[in-house]
Design a protein around this motif. Sequence first.
Motif, PDB file in Angstrom:
ATOM      1  N   TYR A 171       0.847  -1.195   0.000  1.00 52.26           N
ATOM      2  CA  TYR A 171       0.000   0.000   0.000  1.00 52.26           C
ATOM      3  C   TYR A 171       0.882   1.244   0.000  1.00 52.26           C
ATOM      4  CZ  TYR A 171      -3.605  -3.384   1.088  1.00 52.26           C
ATOM      5  OH  TYR A 171      -4.449  -4.475   1.046  1.00 52.26           O
ATOM      6  N   GLU A 204       4.794   3.862   2.318  1.00 50.95           N
ATOM      7  CA  GLU A 204       4.892   4.221   3.728  1.00 50.95           C
ATOM      8  C   GLU A 204       5.078   3.027   4.650  1.00 50.95           C
ATOM      9  OE1 GLU A 204       5.152   7.360   4.616  1.00 50.95           O
ATOM     10  OE2 GLU A 204       4.998   7.840   2.487  1.00 50.95           O
ATOM     11  N   THR A 209       3.013   0.940   5.769  1.00 52.12           N
ATOM     12  CA  THR A 209       1.918   0.708   6.697  1.00 52.12           C
ATOM     13  C   THR A 209       1.074  -0.447   6.185  1.00 52.12           C
ATOM     14  OG1 THR A 209       0.643   2.426   5.559  1.00 52.12           O
ATOM     15  CG2 THR A 209       1.785   3.057   7.581  1.00 52.12           C
ATOM     16  N   GLU A 229      -3.606   0.034   9.078  1.00 47.14           N
ATOM     17  CA  GLU A 229      -2.979   1.296   9.484  1.00 47.14           C
ATOM     18  C   GLU A 229      -3.188   2.383   8.441  1.00 47.14           C
ATOM     19  OE1 GLU A 229       0.749  -0.650  11.999  1.00 47.14           O
ATOM     20  OE2 GLU A 229       0.947  -0.206   9.865  1.00 47.14           O
ATOM     21  N   THR A 230      -3.235   2.006   7.174  1.00 47.39           N
ATOM     22  CA  THR A 230      -3.410   2.981   6.105  1.00 47.39           C
ATOM     23  C   THR A 230      -4.773   3.653   6.163  1.00 47.39           C
ATOM     24  OG1 THR A 230      -1.913   1.754   4.658  1.00 47.39           O
ATOM     25  CG2 THR A 230      -3.435   3.264   3.584  1.00 47.39           C
ATOM     26  N   TRP A 289      -2.854   9.294  12.089  1.00 45.19           N
ATOM     27  CA  TRP A 289      -2.256   8.464  11.062  1.00 45.19           C
ATOM     28  C   TRP A 289      -1.037   7.741  11.603  1.00 45.19           C
ATOM     29  CZ3 TRP A 289      -6.150   8.271   8.344  1.00 45.19           C
ATOM     30  CH2 TRP A 289      -6.903   9.404   8.033  1.00 45.19           C
ATOM     31  N   SER A 295      -8.648   2.784  -4.469  1.00 46.57           N
ATOM     32  CA  SER A 295      -7.348   2.130  -4.563  1.00 46.57           C
ATOM     33  C   SER A 295      -7.284   1.171  -5.748  1.00 46.57           C
ATOM     34  CB  SER A 295      -7.061   1.360  -3.273  1.00 46.57           C
ATOM     35  OG  SER A 295      -5.889   0.588  -3.388  1.00 46.57           O
TER      36      SER A 295
END
Length: 296
Positions: A172, A175, A177, A181-182, A188, A282
């Motif tokens: 994802y 980052e 994450t 978590e995203t 955040w 997404s």
Amino acid sequence: MDFRIASTQEFGRLAEDWVMGAADTLAPDPLARVIADSRLPRGPLTSGAPCGPAFAEWGFVSRVRRIGGARERRTARVLDAMSAGWVAKSVYDGAEGLAMAMYALDSEGYPDELLIRAEAEMLPDSPSWARAWIEGPEAVLFDPASRTRWLRFMHGFAAGVDPSFGQISYAYGDEDTTALETLAGPPWTIASEAISASRDVLRGYDWLTICPAELTERLGGAAALRATNAFAQVEPLRGGGTWLLATENYEDYRAERVEAVWRALAPVLVKGTPRQEVSAKSEVPFRLVFRDAAEA
């Protein structure tokens, strides 16, 4: 996979096992072709130049040493028969990051389709912690033989490091994450902080989830997890933590099983309601239950 380390030397040994082991175990055929292809340039990488002839397979290895805080020095070499020796020397000489990747080159000789990429790094802000990850095409998980190799490799490494978290999932963004978590914010998630806290709260869940020993205990232990019937495999790992495979076949991990896994792990998961409207935009799916784990 996230895990603690005692020293740079221990990290170097584990990083070599992860990165070069991934090449040897998960992509042996491309590795053999890359090493045997005499048409490929050898030695240090040359910025801006084609990597090799059109449509060839090509790879590199790189290492990172940090110089005063966040500054880093990265060096890289073409993947060839000499690279393994270079990697072995570097990881016992203070390297804090190691990477390997192989690609199919495009019509102009530049990297195009990713075949496999494996990396391991010490966290700059938390040097007693490390993370390791592998990226590859999802298709390898639909093939039974390839899927077995990936699971055995992950299992073997996890058994030796007492992992605080691990999973097989989609990527994802950049980052690092998890899917949960995203989407579950604000606040955040900062990946380095999540890794440091990964023995206190489970970062996410997916087809494969590795749960640390501390959170397994809070869930009632391996026997209690088996009793949920959410997993095809529940196995305590030799070094600590629990291996949780939702379904034997990757393609069988669908909505009903996703919810079963979520319910089984909800008491220790990151809290917050994932934002479904973001997931809808997404390019890759978020295999989540779009409710706060506190409601389970």
